[in-house]
Scaffold this motif. Structure first.
Motif, PDB file in Angstrom:
ATOM      1  N   GLY A 271     -62.776 -18.809  -1.973  1.00 51.72           N
ATOM      2  CA  GLY A 271     -62.642 -20.151  -3.071  1.00 51.72           C
ATOM      3  C   GLY A 271     -63.520 -20.080  -4.108  1.00 51.72           C
ATOM      4  O   GLY A 271     -64.246 -18.971  -4.447  1.00 51.72           O
ATOM      5  N   ASP A 272     -63.471 -21.271  -4.934  1.00 53.89           N
ATOM      6  CA  ASP A 272     -64.453 -21.113  -6.288  1.00 53.89           C
ATOM      7  C   ASP A 272     -65.903 -21.551  -5.540  1.00 53.89           C
ATOM      8  O   ASP A 272     -66.197 -22.291  -4.600  1.00 53.89           O
ATOM      9  CB  ASP A 272     -63.983 -22.439  -6.877  1.00 53.89           C
ATOM     10  N   GLY A 273     -66.722 -21.014  -6.407  1.00 55.88           N
ATOM     11  CA  GLY A 273     -68.183 -21.383  -6.316  1.00 55.88           C
ATOM     12  C   GLY A 273     -68.754 -20.808  -4.950  1.00 55.88           C
ATOM     13  O   GLY A 273     -69.775 -21.512  -4.346  1.00 55.88           O
ATOM     14  N   VAL A 274     -68.120 -19.743  -4.506  1.00 55.15           N
ATOM     15  CA  VAL A 274     -68.922 -19.303  -2.938  1.00 55.15           C
ATOM     16  C   VAL A 274     -69.924 -18.377  -3.662  1.00 55.15           C
ATOM     17  O   VAL A 274     -69.726 -17.374  -4.583  1.00 55.15           O
ATOM     18  CB  VAL A 274     -67.645 -18.674  -2.244  1.00 55.15           C
ATOM     19  N   SER A 275     -70.960 -18.198  -2.601  1.00 57.81           N
ATOM     20  CA  SER A 275     -72.071 -17.622  -2.749  1.00 57.81           C
ATOM     21  C   SER A 275     -72.468 -16.575  -1.615  1.00 57.81           C
ATOM     22  O   SER A 275     -72.199 -16.999  -0.447  1.00 57.81           O
ATOM     23  CB  SER A 275     -73.440 -18.452  -3.130  1.00 57.81           C
ATOM     24  N   PHE A 276     -72.898 -15.383  -1.994  1.00 60.02           N
ATOM     25  CA  PHE A 276     -72.940 -14.056  -0.746  1.00 60.02           C
ATOM     26  C   PHE A 276     -74.364 -13.773  -0.942  1.00 60.02           C
ATOM     27  O   PHE A 276     -74.703 -13.022  -2.133  1.00 60.02           O
ATOM     28  CB  PHE A 276     -72.018 -13.104  -0.994  1.00 60.02           C
ATOM     29  N   GLY A 277     -75.152 -13.673   0.083  1.00 59.49           N
ATOM     30  CA  GLY A 277     -76.359 -12.768  -0.131  1.00 59.49           C
ATOM     31  C   GLY A 277     -76.140 -11.465  -0.078  1.00 59.49           C
ATOM     32  O   GLY A 277     -75.100 -10.923   0.432  1.00 59.49           O
ATOM     33  N   GLY A 278     -77.259 -10.665   0.044  1.00 61.30           N
ATOM     34  CA  GLY A 278     -77.178  -9.181  -0.307  1.00 61.30           C
ATOM     35  C   GLY A 278     -76.665  -8.836   1.421  1.00 61.30           C
ATOM     36  O   GLY A 278     -77.215  -9.143   2.380  1.00 61.30           O
ATOM     37  N   LYS A 279     -75.964  -7.649   1.265  1.00 61.96           N
ATOM     38  CA  LYS A 279     -75.503  -7.170   2.397  1.00 61.96           C
ATOM     39  C   LYS A 279     -74.442  -8.094   3.349  1.00 61.96           C
ATOM     40  O   LYS A 279     -74.298  -7.586   4.552  1.00 61.96           O
ATOM     41  CB  LYS A 279     -76.369  -6.411   3.296  1.00 61.96           C
ATOM     42  N   ALA A 280     -73.862  -9.054   2.825  1.00 58.73           N
ATOM     43  CA  ALA A 280     -73.146  -9.771   3.565  1.00 58.73           C
ATOM     44  C   ALA A 280     -71.741  -9.116   3.780  1.00 58.73           C
ATOM     45  O   ALA A 280     -71.383  -8.323   2.929  1.00 58.73           O
ATOM     46  CB  ALA A 280     -72.934 -11.248   2.952  1.00 58.73           C
ATOM     47  N   GLY A 281     -71.217  -9.276   5.062  1.00 61.55           N
ATOM     48  CA  GLY A 281     -69.863  -8.693   5.209  1.00 61.55           C
ATOM     49  C   GLY A 281     -68.922  -9.506   5.634  1.00 61.55           C
ATOM     50  O   GLY A 281     -69.119 -10.331   6.615  1.00 61.55           O
ATOM     51  N   LEU A 282     -67.727  -9.400   5.389  1.00 59.12           N
ATOM     52  CA  LEU A 282     -66.418 -10.052   5.746  1.00 59.12           C
ATOM     53  C   LEU A 282     -65.527  -9.241   6.351  1.00 59.12           C
ATOM     54  O   LEU A 282     -65.034  -8.095   6.018  1.00 59.12           O
ATOM     55  CB  LEU A 282     -65.923 -10.939   4.684  1.00 59.12           C
ATOM     56  N   ALA A 283     -64.910  -9.781   7.562  1.00 59.81           N
ATOM     57  CA  ALA A 283     -63.845  -9.168   8.176  1.00 59.81           C
ATOM     58  C   ALA A 283     -62.658  -9.417   7.443  1.00 59.81           C
ATOM     59  O   ALA A 283     -62.522 -10.090   6.467  1.00 59.81           O
ATOM     60  CB  ALA A 283     -63.508  -9.557   9.519  1.00 59.81           C
ATOM     61  N   ASP A 284     -61.154  -8.777   7.528  1.00 62.35           N
ATOM     62  CA  ASP A 284     -60.130  -9.040   6.707  1.00 62.35           C
ATOM     63  C   ASP A 284     -59.368 -10.264   7.336  1.00 62.35           C
ATOM     64  O   ASP A 284     -59.779 -10.782   8.053  1.00 62.35           O
ATOM     65  CB  ASP A 284     -59.253  -7.645   6.908  1.00 62.35           C
ATOM     66  N   HIS A 285     -58.473 -10.704   6.313  1.00 62.83           N
ATOM     67  CA  HIS A 285     -57.802 -11.635   6.351  1.00 62.83           C
ATOM     68  C   HIS A 285     -58.296 -13.022   6.421  1.00 62.83           C
ATOM     69  O   HIS A 285     -58.017 -14.030   7.326  1.00 62.83           O
ATOM     70  CB  HIS A 285     -56.614 -11.442   7.529  1.00 62.83           C
ATOM     71  N   LEU A 286     -59.699 -13.322   6.324  1.00 60.86           N
ATOM     72  CA  LEU A 286     -60.212 -14.669   6.282  1.00 60.86           C
ATOM     73  C   LEU A 286     -60.105 -15.449   5.082  1.00 60.86           C
ATOM     74  O   LEU A 286     -59.455 -15.014   3.933  1.00 60.86           O
ATOM     75  CB  LEU A 286     -61.957 -14.232   6.463  1.00 60.86           C
ATOM     76  N   VAL A 287     -60.295 -16.751   5.286  1.00 62.35           N
ATOM     77  CA  VAL A 287     -60.521 -17.679   4.220  1.00 62.35           C
ATOM     78  C   VAL A 287     -61.704 -18.396   4.107  1.00 62.35           C
ATOM     79  O   VAL A 287     -62.286 -18.845   5.113  1.00 62.35           O
ATOM     80  CB  VAL A 287     -59.308 -18.671   4.353  1.00 62.35           C
TER      81      VAL A 287
END
Length: 341
Positions: A271-287
């Motif tokens: 979405g809008d305005g989302v922040s990620f710290g360094g080395k964050a990882g996300l699996a697929d097909h997430l919201v």
């Protein structure tokens, strides 16, 4: 239909030809001369398109598809609508990939062409550094700077007042105004898609694009993959650090920030305005909801609601993760557990 600015149309092909090519069985033999013009996902296919079905989670898409034909296994053939011709194969995704290569081909640079192709269109004030290459039918807007050794692929459109760094590679992409792409970044290479065939693992054709909207910044040596069929999109004013990877079909909202080494797996929506710290990882097909915050080195495997802060491995709401971490530290030290203030 894949964007003709980036993909050459090699069709049409009859269903009989595609069945022979893939080793499949066309159940409705009377439709053998029916012509297919393109491949497409089931949900977007029309009467001249060919889809495939291999995941029972999406049986509703098969039942509702408007595709003219579809690759399926024998076990699921009865689920297809009457308007859809069925080609029975053992591996539908592999067959679809074979058909895609028959019907579509990515456009490439022309051998022997000048560094700036005669068909490329450069507006007033474009600065092109030595060693840069601009392919056929590319467009570059007023005031944009192209750095040394950069490669702008066929059909790529870049807006005005952009800054394209040294040795940046851009293909299969539409770039907005005032976009900054730092040295060594790669935009629009194929996303990671593979399937197991009888002959071993094969690459799946990637037939989508990358869309970078206005005021986006992409850090040095970051990679943004083009979509498998739909687009990979980065929204306005999003800022991406060095060494970040966005997989195919990822959709990032506006005003997001991603610190270095962040990795977003395919088909995740942010979405809008989302922040990620360094080395964050996300699996697929997430919201990931608007305004969410993902802590450094978090491993996100579930959807994150809007406005929440998550961290840890696997990631969870940050206060819960901190409580668990503190409890484990006390247990490891041999102290009694207690509440966390």
């Amino acid at each position: 239909m894949p964007d003709p600015r980036f993909y050459q149309d090699l069709g049409p092909a009859t269903l009989s030809e595609l069945a022979r090519l893939t080793g499949g069985q066309l159940l409705a033999s009377e439709k053998g001369e029916f012509e297919i013009k393109a491949v497409a996902p089931l949900a977007r296919a029309d009467a001249t398109s060919l889809g495939f079905f291999s995941d029972k989670r999406y049986v509703a898409d098969l039942k509702a598809t408007k595709a003219g034909a579809c690759f399926v296994t024998a076990a699921i053939a009865q689920e297809a609508p009457e308007n859809c011709a069925i080609i029975v194969v053992d591996r539908p995704q592999v067959a679809w990939a074979t058909a895609a290569s028959r019907l579509h081909r990515p456009k490439t640079f022309e051998a022997g062409a000048p560094a700036i192709h005669p068909s490329a269109r450069l507006e007033e004030g474009v600065l092109v550094a030595p060693g840069a290459v601009i392919g056929p039918d590319a467009q570059v807007g007023k005031g944009t700077r192209i750095g040394p050794g950069a490669m702008i692929g066929p059909g790529v459109a870049i807006g005005r007042d952009c800054d394209i760094g040294a040795r940046v590679v851009i293909g299969f992409a539409l770039i907005g105004d005032r976009v900054r792409i730092h040295a060594g970044a790669v935009i629009g290479e194929p996303g990671f898609g593979a399937a197991v065939s009888a002959a071993g693992i094969i690459d799946l054709p990637q037939l989508g694009r990358v869309l970078l909207q206005d005021n986006v910044t992409v850090g040095a040596n970051s990679c943004i993959d083009r979509g498998a069929y739909d687009d990979t999109v980065v929204g306005e004013n999003t800022k991406i650090d060095n060494l970040v990877h966005l997989g195919h079909n990822v959709r990032v909202g506006r005003n997001c920030v991603m610190a270095a080494y962040t990795g977003i797996s395919g088909s995740t929506t942010i979405g809008d305005g989302v922040s990620f710290g360094g080395k964050a990882g996300l699996a697929d097909h997430l919201v990931i909801g608007d305004g969410a915050r993902i802590a450094a080195a978090a491993a996100v495997m579930k959807n994150v609601p809007a406005g929440e802060t998550w961290g840890g491995f696997p990631a969870q709401p940050i206060r819960q993760w901190l409580r668990e971490t503190a409890w484990l530290a006390r247990m490891a030290a041999g102290r009694k557990s207690g509440g966390v203030e």
